[in-house]
Design a protein around this motif. Structure first.
Motif, PDB file in Angstrom:
ATOM      1  N   VAL A  78       0.806  -1.221   0.000  1.00  0.00           N
ATOM      2  CA  VAL A  78       0.000   0.000   0.000  1.00  0.00           C
ATOM      3  C   VAL A  78       0.842   1.275   0.000  1.00  0.00           C
ATOM      4  O   VAL A  78       0.282   2.362  -0.076  1.00  0.00           O
ATOM      5  CB  VAL A  78      -0.995   0.019   1.181  1.00  0.00           C
ATOM      6  N   VAL A  79       2.159   1.169   0.061  1.00  0.00           N
ATOM      7  CA  VAL A  79       3.014   2.356   0.054  1.00  0.00           C
ATOM      8  C   VAL A  79       2.736   3.196  -1.185  1.00  0.00           C
ATOM      9  O   VAL A  79       2.453   4.399  -1.098  1.00  0.00           O
ATOM     10  CB  VAL A  79       4.511   1.959   0.117  1.00  0.00           C
ATOM     11  N   ASP A  84       0.231   7.652  -4.307  1.00  0.00           N
ATOM     12  CA  ASP A  84      -0.386   8.069  -5.566  1.00  0.00           C
ATOM     13  C   ASP A  84      -1.826   8.546  -5.418  1.00  0.00           C
ATOM     14  O   ASP A  84      -2.254   9.458  -6.116  1.00  0.00           O
ATOM     15  CB  ASP A  84      -0.344   6.922  -6.585  1.00  0.00           C
ATOM     16  N   HIS A  85      -2.602   7.903  -4.535  1.00  0.00           N
ATOM     17  CA  HIS A  85      -4.037   8.179  -4.499  1.00  0.00           C
ATOM     18  C   HIS A  85      -4.545   8.697  -3.150  1.00  0.00           C
ATOM     19  O   HIS A  85      -5.706   9.088  -3.061  1.00  0.00           O
ATOM     20  CB  HIS A  85      -4.818   6.916  -4.866  1.00  0.00           C
ATOM     21  N   GLY A  86      -3.760   8.626  -2.115  1.00  0.00           N
ATOM     22  CA  GLY A  86      -4.198   9.136  -0.823  1.00  0.00           C
ATOM     23  C   GLY A  86      -4.802   8.076   0.071  1.00  0.00           C
ATOM     24  O   GLY A  86      -4.941   6.907  -0.299  1.00  0.00           O
ATOM     25  N   LEU A  87      -5.183   8.519   1.244  1.00  0.00           N
ATOM     26  CA  LEU A  87      -5.657   7.613   2.290  1.00  0.00           C
ATOM     27  C   LEU A  87      -7.044   7.038   1.992  1.00  0.00           C
ATOM     28  O   LEU A  87      -7.371   5.946   2.459  1.00  0.00           O
ATOM     29  CB  LEU A  87      -5.679   8.376   3.614  1.00  0.00           C
ATOM     30  N   GLN A  88      -7.852   7.728   1.196  1.00  0.00           N
ATOM     31  CA  GLN A  88      -9.191   7.237   0.894  1.00  0.00           C
ATOM     32  C   GLN A  88      -9.129   5.906   0.153  1.00  0.00           C
ATOM     33  O   GLN A  88      -9.952   5.017   0.393  1.00  0.00           O
ATOM     34  CB  GLN A  88      -9.971   8.247   0.036  1.00  0.00           C
ATOM     35  N   THR A  94      -8.682  -1.903   1.540  1.00  0.00           N
ATOM     36  CA  THR A  94      -8.785  -2.806   2.690  1.00  0.00           C
ATOM     37  C   THR A  94     -10.137  -3.513   2.702  1.00  0.00           C
ATOM     38  O   THR A  94     -10.208  -4.721   2.955  1.00  0.00           O
ATOM     39  CB  THR A  94      -8.589  -2.018   3.999  1.00  0.00           C
ATOM     40  N   ILE A  95     -11.198  -2.790   2.405  1.00  0.00           N
ATOM     41  CA  ILE A  95     -12.523  -3.404   2.384  1.00  0.00           C
ATOM     42  C   ILE A  95     -12.627  -4.435   1.266  1.00  0.00           C
ATOM     43  O   ILE A  95     -13.126  -5.547   1.465  1.00  0.00           O
ATOM     44  CB  ILE A  95     -13.613  -2.317   2.257  1.00  0.00           C
TER      45      ILE A  95
END
Length: 165
Positions: A78-79, A84-88, A94-95
């Motif tokens: 997820v690094v 590239d896309h942010g925390l959202q 994850t879901i």
């Protein structure tokens, strides 16, 4: 009848359950912080996420050898996603990952793991360890002697203590 059966199941071995929960909590805190740093997110997010996973799995019910916490493999994957896309996108990923795990578990895909050679699994785990190690090297820049002393003592405990016990 059903409630008394569940009550015995939930409260049947409180002392052992409490001690095992305490051990898991103490192991989970540094793991969540470390994997959060690797993933490039705030360590508080990692702590909240790990706590949430532990509570959910406690109510849903776990299985032996089931991973119900942050893992190094996911942290490394997820690094780039977070950069590239942010925390959202991390939450959505994850879901979706959880949904895939549920579907794969329902279909019995785990039985196919026996076809993966042991050497491939060992290579995967070793490569993961190398990647986690190299991701942590940035923490050593401009560090004071106390951090190096703690690393030295930790390595001494890891490699020296088993020779005596």
């Amino acid at each position: 009848m059903l409630f008394s059966l569940r009550k015995n199941e939930w409260f049947g071995n409180l002392r052992v359950d409490f001690l095992s929960g305490l051990v898991v909590a103490f192991a989970l805190i540094p793991e969540a912080i470390g994997f959060s740093i690797i993933a490039g997110v705030d360590p508080m997010i990692g702590l909240y996420a790990s706590f949430t996973m532990a509570v959910v799995i406690a109510f849903i019910g776990g299985r032996p050898a089931m991973i119900s916490a942050a893992t190094g493999a996911m942290a490394l994957l997820v690094v780039d996603l977070v950069k590239d896309h942010g925390l959202q996108y991390l939450l959505a990923t994850t879901i979706v990952t959880g949904i895939f795990q549920l579907v794969f578990g329902y279909l019995g895909i785990a039985k196919l793991m026996r076809f993966i050679p042991r050497s491939v699994m060992i290579g995967f785990v070793n490569a993961l360890a190398i990647l986690i190690f190299t991701a942590q090297l940035t923490q050593f820049k401009n560090a004071n002697w106390v951090m190096y002393a703690m690393v030295g003592v930790s390595l001494l405990i890891l490699y020296g203590l088993p020779k005596f016990f």
